[in-house]
Design a protein around this motif. Structure first.
Motif, PDB file in Angstrom:
ATOM      1  N   THR A   1      -7.090  -4.743  -4.939  1.00  0.00           N
ATOM      2  CA  THR A   1      -5.957  -4.606  -4.038  1.00  0.00           C
ATOM      3  C   THR A   1      -5.259  -3.272  -4.290  1.00  0.00           C
ATOM      4  O   THR A   1      -5.043  -2.878  -5.426  1.00  0.00           O
ATOM      5  CB  THR A   1      -4.967  -5.758  -4.256  1.00  0.00           C
ATOM      6  OG1 THR A   1      -5.620  -6.992  -3.984  1.00  0.00           O
ATOM      7  CG2 THR A   1      -3.762  -5.618  -3.343  1.00  0.00           C
ATOM      8  N   THR A   2      -4.932  -2.565  -3.188  1.00  0.00           N
ATOM      9  CA  THR A   2      -4.169  -1.325  -3.287  1.00  0.00           C
ATOM     10  C   THR A   2      -2.876  -1.518  -2.526  1.00  0.00           C
ATOM     11  O   THR A   2      -2.583  -2.604  -2.018  1.00  0.00           O
ATOM     12  CB  THR A   2      -4.980  -0.148  -2.733  1.00  0.00           C
ATOM     13  OG1 THR A   2      -4.286   1.070  -3.014  1.00  0.00           O
ATOM     14  CG2 THR A   2      -5.212  -0.294  -1.235  1.00  0.00           C
ATOM     15  N   GLU A   3      -2.083  -0.489  -2.417  1.00  0.00           N
ATOM     16  CA  GLU A   3      -0.806  -0.630  -1.717  1.00  0.00           C
ATOM     17  C   GLU A   3      -0.975  -0.521  -0.206  1.00  0.00           C
ATOM     18  O   GLU A   3      -0.400  -1.305   0.544  1.00  0.00           O
ATOM     19  CB  GLU A   3       0.183   0.413  -2.244  1.00  0.00           C
ATOM     20  CG  GLU A   3       0.623   0.127  -3.676  1.00  0.00           C
ATOM     21  CD  GLU A   3       1.609   1.150  -4.203  1.00  0.00           C
ATOM     22  OE1 GLU A   3       2.792   0.793  -4.384  1.00  0.00           O
ATOM     23  OE2 GLU A   3       1.188   2.303  -4.434  1.00  0.00           O
TER      24      GLU A   3
ATOM     25  N   ILE B   1       2.406   6.755  -3.221  1.00  0.00           N
ATOM     26  CA  ILE B   1       1.894   5.433  -2.852  1.00  0.00           C
ATOM     27  C   ILE B   1       0.372   5.471  -2.764  1.00  0.00           C
ATOM     28  O   ILE B   1      -0.203   6.295  -2.049  1.00  0.00           O
ATOM     29  CB  ILE B   1       2.506   4.976  -1.504  1.00  0.00           C
ATOM     30  CG1 ILE B   1       4.025   4.839  -1.665  1.00  0.00           C
ATOM     31  CG2 ILE B   1       1.890   3.661  -1.043  1.00  0.00           C
ATOM     32  CD1 ILE B   1       4.751   4.571  -0.361  1.00  0.00           C
ATOM     33  N   ARG B   2      -0.284   4.578  -3.503  1.00  0.00           N
ATOM     34  CA  ARG B   2      -1.753   4.536  -3.536  1.00  0.00           C
ATOM     35  C   ARG B   2      -2.301   4.048  -2.193  1.00  0.00           C
ATOM     36  O   ARG B   2      -1.894   3.008  -1.679  1.00  0.00           O
ATOM     37  CB  ARG B   2      -2.232   3.621  -4.665  1.00  0.00           C
ATOM     38  CG  ARG B   2      -1.948   4.176  -6.061  1.00  0.00           C
ATOM     39  CD  ARG B   2      -2.438   3.247  -7.146  1.00  0.00           C
ATOM     40  NE  ARG B   2      -1.694   1.984  -7.137  1.00  0.00           N
ATOM     41  CZ  ARG B   2      -2.210   0.820  -6.799  1.00  0.00           C
ATOM     42  NH1 ARG B   2      -3.477   0.724  -6.430  1.00  0.00           N
ATOM     43  NH2 ARG B   2      -1.470  -0.279  -6.836  1.00  0.00           N
ATOM     44  N   THR B   3      -3.248   4.823  -1.651  1.00  0.00           N
ATOM     45  CA  THR B   3      -3.746   4.578  -0.303  1.00  0.00           C
ATOM     46  C   THR B   3      -5.251   4.720  -0.239  1.00  0.00           C
ATOM     47  O   THR B   3      -5.832   5.642  -0.837  1.00  0.00           O
ATOM     48  CB  THR B   3      -3.111   5.583   0.689  1.00  0.00           C
ATOM     49  OG1 THR B   3      -1.684   5.499   0.612  1.00  0.00           O
ATOM     50  CG2 THR B   3      -3.570   5.324   2.108  1.00  0.00           C
TER      51      THR B   3
ATOM     52  N   ALA C   1      -4.962  -4.894   0.867  1.00  0.00           N
ATOM     53  CA  ALA C   1      -3.790  -4.089   0.519  1.00  0.00           C
ATOM     54  C   ALA C   1      -2.511  -4.856   0.844  1.00  0.00           C
ATOM     55  O   ALA C   1      -2.535  -5.881   1.523  1.00  0.00           O
ATOM     56  CB  ALA C   1      -3.818  -2.764   1.288  1.00  0.00           C
ATOM     57  N   ARG C   2      -1.399  -4.332   0.367  1.00  0.00           N
ATOM     58  CA  ARG C   2      -0.112  -4.932   0.713  1.00  0.00           C
ATOM     59  C   ARG C   2       0.273  -4.612   2.157  1.00  0.00           C
ATOM     60  O   ARG C   2       0.946  -5.392   2.817  1.00  0.00           O
ATOM     61  CB  ARG C   2       0.969  -4.418  -0.253  1.00  0.00           C
ATOM     62  CG  ARG C   2       0.757  -4.871  -1.701  1.00  0.00           C
ATOM     63  CD  ARG C   2       1.774  -4.226  -2.632  1.00  0.00           C
ATOM     64  NE  ARG C   2       3.153  -4.649  -2.298  1.00  0.00           N
ATOM     65  CZ  ARG C   2       4.235  -4.125  -2.864  1.00  0.00           C
ATOM     66  NH1 ARG C   2       4.096  -3.154  -3.772  1.00  0.00           N
ATOM     67  NH2 ARG C   2       5.434  -4.559  -2.532  1.00  0.00           N
TER      68      ARG C   2
ATOM     69  N   LEU D   1       7.887  -1.397   1.052  1.00  0.00           N
ATOM     70  CA  LEU D   1       7.351  -1.702  -0.279  1.00  0.00           C
ATOM     71  C   LEU D   1       8.450  -1.779  -1.344  1.00  0.00           C
ATOM     72  O   LEU D   1       8.248  -2.389  -2.401  1.00  0.00           O
ATOM     73  CB  LEU D   1       6.315  -0.649  -0.687  1.00  0.00           C
ATOM     74  CG  LEU D   1       5.004  -0.659   0.104  1.00  0.00           C
ATOM     75  CD1 LEU D   1       4.106   0.511  -0.320  1.00  0.00           C
ATOM     76  CD2 LEU D   1       4.262  -1.980  -0.086  1.00  0.00           C
TER      77      LEU D   1
END
Length: 415
Positions: A4-6, A28-30, A99-100, A332
Motif C-alpha cells: 500500500t502507498t499513499e 507524498i509517496r506516489t 493506495a489511500r 491525508l
C-alpha cells in the motif's frame, strides 16, 4: 496485492504528471501508471503527422521527469481494472496495487459516435502512434501518386471535425501540399492533391468568437482547404464518405478529429458517468459517491465556479492536477479540501504559416494573424515538458518557417 502507498495515479498525461509533481514536492509517496514509458504532448501531434516536428519533441520519458525524486515511482504497465472502493488497480499482468487515494487521469479515446466504418477506415489523432500512422499513410499515398502520373487525382484527404484539432491538421496538410510536395515530389502531384474539412455543425471552432471563426474560414479557404459544413458523416468506406444530406465525397485518407470520450477503464469502474462517458466530478475534483477517488483531465467533466464545463485543454488538466494534489495533501492530513479555482487562459488554434486565432483570458481578447501565431508558439513552448524538447521544437519551427523544408522522417505503420 502489492504494498500500500499513499497515492496511485493512473495516467501520465498533463493532469497525472502535474499531480505527481505537486505530491512529490509535498513529500507524498506516489505510484504513477501508464502503458507508455513516456509523457506525450498531444497538442502537437498533428505537427508530427505533418513532419513539421519529430516524435522526440513531443515525448519525454516519465522516469526522466521524476528522476530527481524518490517519492514518485513510475510503472510502465497497462491498468486492466480499478476498484474504487478499495482504491486499488490491477494491471494486465495480474499484479494489484492499493493506495489511500486513487487518481484517475488516464485520458480519453476517439469517439466515432457509432459511425459505420469510421473506426476501421479513418486515422484518429490522439496518440504518438496515431500521429506516426497518419504521417506514414500520407507519405505512402504521395509516393503512389508520384509513381503513377497517369492518375487523375492526387492524394485526397478529408478531415472530419471542425474543432481546433481538425482545423490545425487540415491547415498543416494543405500547407504541405502547397509548399512541400512540389519540391519533394512534383508540382503536378501537388496540383492534384486536395484537402476537405467537414463537420456536422454549420461553423468551425464552435467555442470561438464569430470573428475568429470567419478568420479561420478565410485562411483555410485561401490555403485551398474545401469546407463542407452542416451535414454529418453517416458512413466511411475505403475510398469515400457518405453524409446525412446524401452527398458522397471521395477520399484516400480520412482523418478523424470528431471528438473524444472516456475509455473503457472508466466505463467499467462503476462510477457515475456523464457526457462523453466522462465522470462529472464534484467541485473539489472527486468522483461523486466514491471517497478518496479523484478524476482529472480528459477523463472528467470539470466545471468552473459558475458551473460552466471546462474545455478539454492541456492547461485545464495541468491546473486540475496541481489542485487535486493540494486537496489530496489536505485529505491525508485530515484537513478539508477546497473547490477547484480554474484560471481561464482562453482558446487558441493554429491555422497555418503565420496564421492563428487566439482568445486570451476570461474576457476573450481576440487576436488573429501573426501576433496570435507568436502567442500560440510561446504558450506551447511553455507547456512542453523538458528544455531539450522546447529547444528542439523551436529549432524545427524556425526551420519550417524560414525554409519550407522537412528534416523529420515519420517512421511508423500505416495499417
Amino acid at each position: 496485492m502489492g504494498p500500500t502507498t499513499e497515492v496511485i495515479i493512473v495516467g501520465g498525461g498533463f493532469a497525472g504528471v502535474a499531480c505527481a509533481r505537486e505530491l512529490s514536492r509535498r513529500g507524498i509517496r506516489t505510484l504513477i501508471f501508464d502503458k507508455n514509458s513516456y509523457h506525450q504532448f498531444q497538442p502537437l501531434l498533428y505537427q508530427v503527422a505533418a513532419s513539421q516536428i519529430g516524435v522526440s519533441e513531443v515525448t519525454r520519458p516519465l522516469r526522466a521527469i521524476f528522476h530527481r525524486t524518490n517519492k514518485v515511482k513510475v510503472f510502465t504497465a497497462e491498468v486492466a481494472s480499478i476498484d474504487t472502493a478499495n482504491h486499488s488497480v490491477t494491471t494486465t499482468d495480474g499484479h494489484s496495487y492499493r493506495a489511500r487515494v486513487l487518481v484517475l487521469a488516464n485520458g480519453a479515446e476517439p469517439n466515432f459516435f457509432d459511425t459505420p466504418g469510421a473506426r476501421e477506415h479513418t486515422y484518429p489523432l490522439y496518440s504518438v502512434r496515431d500521429a506516426t500512422r497518419l504521417g506514414t499513410a500520407l507519405v505512402a499515398a504521395l509516393n503512389t501518386a508520384n509513381n503513377e502520373p497517369e492518375m487523375e487525382h492526387g492524394v485526397r484527404v478529408v478531415v472530419v471535425g471542425g474543432g481546433p484539432t481538425g482545423v490545425e491538421i487540415a491547415g498543416a496538410i494543405a500547407e504541405n501540399f502547397r509548399y512541400i510536395v512540389p519540391g519533394y515530389f512534383s508540382p503536378e502531384v501537388a496540383e492534384k492533391c486536395s484537402v476537405h474539412l467537414v463537420d456536422m455543425l454549420p461553423n468551425l471552432l464552435t467555442p470561438f468568437d464569430d470573428k475568429s471563426k470567419a478568420y479561420a474560414v478565410k485562411r483555410l479557404t485561401r490555403m485551398g482547404v474545401k469546407l463542407k459544413l452542416g451535414s454529418g458523416v453517416t458512413e466511411v468506406t475505403p475510398g469515400s464518405l457518405t453524409f446525412a444530406d446524401g452527398a458522397h465525397l471521395p477520399a484516400d485518407i480520412v482523418v478523424w478529429a470528431g471528438g473524444l470520450k472516456a475509455g473503457k477503464l472508466v466505463g467499467d469502474s462503476g462510477l457515475s458517468l456523464g457526457r462523453g462517458g466522462r465522470v462529472d466530478v464534484t467541485a473539489d475534483l472527486k468522483a461523486p459517491g466514491a471517497g478518496g477517488v479523484y478524476v482529472l483531465g480528459d477523463t472528467a467533466n470539470m466545471t468552473d465556479a459558475r458551473g460552466n464545463t471546462l474545455p478539454q485543454l492541456g492547461s485545464s488538466a495541468q491546473q486540475a492536477g496541481k489542485w487535486a494534489a493540494r486537496n489530496i495533501a489536505a485529505e491525508l492530513t485530515g484537513n478539508p479540501t477546497k473547490p477547484f479555482k480554474y484560471v481561464d487562459k482562453g482558446y487558441m488554434a493554429m491555422i497555418g504559416r503565420g496564421a492563428a486565432v487566439a482568445e486570451l483570458g476570461p474576457k476573450r481578447r481576440l487576436v488573429h494573424g501573426p501576433i496570435a501565431f507568436a502567442a500560440w508558439l510561446a504558450v506551447h513552448l511553455v507547456l512542453l515538458s523538458g528544455w531539450r524538447q522546447r529547444a528542439s521544437a523551436l529549432f524545427s519551427w524556425a526551420e519550417d518557417f524560414l525554409s519550407h523544408s522537412r528534416s523529420h522522417v515519420v517512421l511508423g505503420r500505416a495499417d
